[in-house]
Write a protein that holds these residues in place. Structure first.
Motif, mmCIF file in Angstrom:
data_model
loop_
_atom_site.group_PDB
_atom_site.id
_atom_site.type_symbol
_atom_site.label_atom_id
_atom_site.label_comp_id
_atom_site.label_asym_id
_atom_site.label_seq_id
_atom_site.Cartn_x
_atom_site.Cartn_y
_atom_site.Cartn_z
ATOM 1 N N ILE A 1 76.460 67.467 20.226
ATOM 2 C CA ILE A 1 76.276 67.763 18.804
ATOM 3 C C ILE A 1 76.793 66.615 17.945
ATOM 4 N N GLN A 2 77.892 65.989 18.345
ATOM 5 C CA GLN A 2 78.432 64.890 17.546
ATOM 6 C C GLN A 2 77.483 63.702 17.538
ATOM 7 N N GLU A 3 76.906 63.398 18.690
ATOM 8 C CA GLU A 3 75.928 62.310 18.775
ATOM 9 C C GLU A 3 74.687 62.629 17.954
ATOM 10 N N TYR B 1 71.291 60.794 14.598
ATOM 11 C CA TYR B 1 69.966 61.266 14.202
ATOM 12 C C TYR B 1 69.925 61.918 12.822
ATOM 13 N N CYS B 2 71.073 62.333 12.309
ATOM 14 C CA CYS B 2 71.081 63.087 11.052
ATOM 15 C C CYS B 2 71.825 62.379 9.924
ATOM 16 N N GLY B 3 72.225 61.152 10.136
ATOM 17 C CA GLY B 3 72.900 60.404 9.078
ATOM 18 C C GLY B 3 74.286 60.896 8.762
ATOM 19 N N GLY B 4 74.879 61.676 9.659
ATOM 20 C CA GLY B 4 76.213 62.204 9.428
ATOM 21 C C GLY B 4 76.200 63.475 8.580
ATOM 22 N N MET B 5 77.380 63.921 8.193
ATOM 23 C CA MET B 5 77.523 65.115 7.371
ATOM 24 C C MET B 5 77.225 64.791 5.906
ATOM 25 N N GLN B 6 76.888 65.799 5.137
ATOM 26 C CA GLN B 6 76.691 65.624 3.701
ATOM 27 C C GLN B 6 77.991 65.132 3.068
ATOM 28 N N ASP B 7 77.844 64.399 1.996
ATOM 29 C CA ASP B 7 79.021 63.876 1.301
ATOM 30 C C ASP B 7 79.938 65.026 0.887
ATOM 31 N N GLY B 8 81.215 64.848 1.153
ATOM 32 C CA GLY B 8 82.198 65.862 0.770
ATOM 33 C C GLY B 8 82.348 66.990 1.766
ATOM 34 N N HIS B 9 81.597 66.948 2.849
ATOM 35 C CA HIS B 9 81.659 68.008 3.859
ATOM 36 C C HIS B 9 82.177 67.444 5.179
ATOM 37 N N HIS B 10 83.003 68.220 5.852
ATOM 38 C CA HIS B 10 83.526 67.820 7.147
ATOM 39 C C HIS B 10 83.066 68.825 8.208
ATOM 40 N N PHE B 11 82.660 68.299 9.351
ATOM 41 C CA PHE B 11 82.121 69.104 10.440
ATOM 42 C C PHE B 11 83.139 70.172 10.864
ATOM 43 N N TYR B 12 82.688 71.439 10.865
ATOM 44 C CA TYR B 12 83.585 72.550 11.185
ATOM 45 C C TYR B 12 83.115 73.353 12.401
ATOM 46 N N ALA B 13 81.805 73.657 12.452
ATOM 47 C CA ALA B 13 81.286 74.498 13.531
ATOM 48 C C ALA B 13 79.779 74.294 13.633
ATOM 49 N N TYR B 14 79.202 74.826 14.704
ATOM 50 C CA TYR B 14 77.756 74.700 14.857
ATOM 51 C C TYR B 14 77.184 75.836 15.692
ATOM 52 N N LEU B 15 75.934 76.161 15.388
ATOM 53 C CA LEU B 15 75.156 77.112 16.169
ATOM 54 C C LEU B 15 74.191 76.288 17.014
ATOM 55 N N PRO B 16 74.349 76.234 18.332
ATOM 56 C CA PRO B 16 73.503 75.367 19.157
ATOM 57 C C PRO B 16 72.128 75.927 19.457
ATOM 58 N N GLY B 17 71.941 77.233 19.254
ATOM 59 C CA GLY B 17 70.657 77.834 19.617
ATOM 60 C C GLY B 17 70.195 78.902 18.663
#
Length: 565
Positions: A422-424, A429-445
């Motif tokens: 997910i980090q890669e 591929y996604c240009g990183g997180m939106q400005d002002g947002h930090h990665f917290y969690a993800y739904l993989p499916g």
């Protein structure tokens, strides 16, 4: 009066009247004439019930009791059968006798997780006042445009990245439905070498065994969620006694999933050629394509391209291709529920065995495939199975189309190596997180694939890699959360969705999703009761909806206990 002493002649007249009266609602001549005019010379065969319901809904904006009764008579079906099908699907507005018809125009605002994070609640709260009483505004489950969140659908017209202003403009304009304009059409596809492989297959230049072997060597697995090896499926269905049918699933209703729509809008004939090659290899007599109702523009485009294919086929002897229209039911993404819907019934999953490869559409052996699986067939056969397996990371092989939405800068369909983390995926591929947002969690499916914290960002994303963590990749719908979101809210959104979309056939799913959604809305979760619900739903639900519905809440309990304090 005692019925025993009613004169015999009166009793005979009463019986005669009862025999003359039809069972159920009497059919109104005006309604019958309107239905007959709409249907014209179309067949009245039972499996066309949903198609004919759509004709009435499109024409009148709703389904009245009079029209349902008339349709039942015209199709020689019981009125209860027509009514139960019409009320099963979300996109049919059934108006009972004495009820007012809905507004002539409906605006659906997607309240899926990605759209909710992008401001859908504000749209739902403010649009009714802005648009007025002549426009109905309702919440809708995921409409398959998560990369354009928030999304509203005005009539049959999607409004990407919707705002109060853009929706109001679309309502005022009353535009015709959006049809993709930059796709590769039939002539362009052929000019670039399209359908040459199909011609080679049908002319004998390609052998069936060689084609199936290449598919097996590629390791391509079903890309609708189940992940069954495609080549092996072809071999299994081919071994069954004909006639054999084929059902293609383009009902991608999993929240967060939109890859099939994106590929269909760009290159429909690559999918169609793959579909026809699969039909040739397996020996298919007729093909049914099931397209979700939310994809109105795609349906108009696909109808046009299928007509071109039929009028000037690349080679004689193609199987008949029938396009069927869904009616708003997530459960129809399950293969047997989709088959029931194609047959004109409620989309209720079947008990298995028998499997659809043996007893599927209309009781015949059926090859069922997801759109994207067939989309890859031509390229794999042209480049070889080894080409496909040459891709991959972290010990995995192949390519995956990730539908990425949420708090990333560049959401969309990302074709990436299987096994990417997910980090890669976010960084490359996604240009990183939106400005002002930090990665917290993800739904993989998607909704049913579970929720993982950002600290678990090094797990390869592929089939069979996420199960040890209580998750799965499914159709590779990745929704990214930031520190402005909570896993608890995401899980609540998913359980509300499952409650809304449960077909109601089995008690563990019907009652379990409702009970879980209610318990999760409480300030303090009853963890013991939720654990019991999870166990029962997993063990006793008929299909994958109920079996996977507990994943979001179980992941919150396991990985985000700090949110429950």
């Amino acid at each position: 009066m005692n019925p025993k002493i009613i004169p015999i002649a009166v009793q005979q007249v009463s019986k005669e009247r009862k025999r003359q009266a039809p069972k159920g609602r009497r059919v109104e001549p005006t309604a019958l004439a309107e239905v007959q005019s709409l249907l014209g010379g179309a067949s009245r065969q039972p499996d066309l019930l949903i198609e004919h319901l759509h004709k009435i809904q499109d024409r009148f904006g709703h389904l009245s009791a009079a029209h349902l009764a008339a349709l039942a008579q015209e199709m020689r079906l019981a009125q209860t059968e027509v009514y139960e099908v019409a009320t099963f699907y979300h996109h049919f507005d059934v108006v009972k006798e004495g009820e007012a018809a809905p507004a002539t125009l409906t605006v659906r605002v997607c309240d899926g997780l990605s759209c909710e994070m992008a401001g859908a609640r504000e749209l739902l709260a403010k649009l009714p006042k802005i648009l007025g009483k002549d426009v109905r505004v309702i919440a809708a489950p995921c409409v398959g445009r998560c990369e354009q969140a928030p999304v509203a659908v005005v009539g049959q017209n999607p409004v990407p990245n919707a705002s109060l202003e853009t929706v109001a403009v679309k309502v005022a304009a009353q535009d015709v439905q959006h049809i993709p304009s930059d796709f590769t059409d039939y002539a362009s596809y052929q000019a670039a070498g399209g359908y040459a492989l199909l011609k080679d297959c049908m002319s004998g230049k390609q052998e069936v065994e060689s084609v199936i072997k290449t598919m097996e060597d590629s390791g391509l697995r079903g890309l609708g969620g189940a992940g069954f090896p495609a080549g092996r499926k072809w071999r299994i269905v081919r071994a069954e006694t004909g006639p054999r049918l084929m059902a293609v699933n383009i009902d991608e209703g999993e929240p967060g999933t939109f890859k099939d729509r994106v590929y269909l809008e760009r290159d429909p004939h690559r999918f169609l050629e793959g579909m026809l090659i699969a039909a040739w290899a397996v020996g298919i007599d007729r093909i049914y394509i099931y397209l979700r109702d939310e994809y109105h523009g795609c349906r108009a485009m696909l109808q046009s391209e299928l007509e071109k294919l039929k009028t000037a086929p690349p080679r004689a002897g193609l199987p008949e291709i029938i396009l069927r229209r869904g009616a708003g039911a997530y459960i129809c993404g399950e293969e047997s529920a989709m088959i029931e819907s194609i047959e004109g019934k409620r989309g209720m999953p079947r008990l298995r065995p028998p499997y659809v490869a043996q007893v599927g559409l209309f009781g015949r052996p059926t090859l069922e495939h997801n759109f994207e699986t067939l989309f890859w067939v031509r390229e794999i056969l042209e480049k070889g199975g080894a080409w496909f397996t040459s891709h991959g990371r972290n010990g995995r092989t192949g390519l995956r189309s990730f539908s990425v939405s949420g708090r990333v800068k560049n959401p969309g369909v990302k074709l990436a190596p299987a096994g990417i983390t997910i980090q890669e995926l976010i960084d490359e591929y996604c240009g990183g997180m939106q400005d002002g947002h930090h990665f917290y969690a993800y739904l993989p499916g998607g909704a049913s694939g579970g929720i993982l914290p950002a600290t678990m960002n090094s797990i390869p994303l592929d089939f069979d890699t996420l199960q040890p963590y209580g998750c799965f990749i499914g159709s590779a719908a990745v929704i990214v959360l930031s520190d402005s979101d909570t896993a608890t809210d995401a899980a609540r959104s998913m359980l509300r969705f499952f409650h809304h979309e449960s077909c109601g056939q089995c008690t563990p799913c019907r009652v379990g999703t409702a009970k879980a959604a209610h318990l999760m809305d409480q300030p303090k979760w009853d963890l013991a009761l939720l654990a019991d619900l999870s166990l029962v739903m997993r063990d006793a639900s008929i299909c994958g909806l109920g079996q996977a519905a507990p994943n979001p809440m179980d992941c919150v309990v396991k990985y985000f206990p700090h949110e429950l304090v």
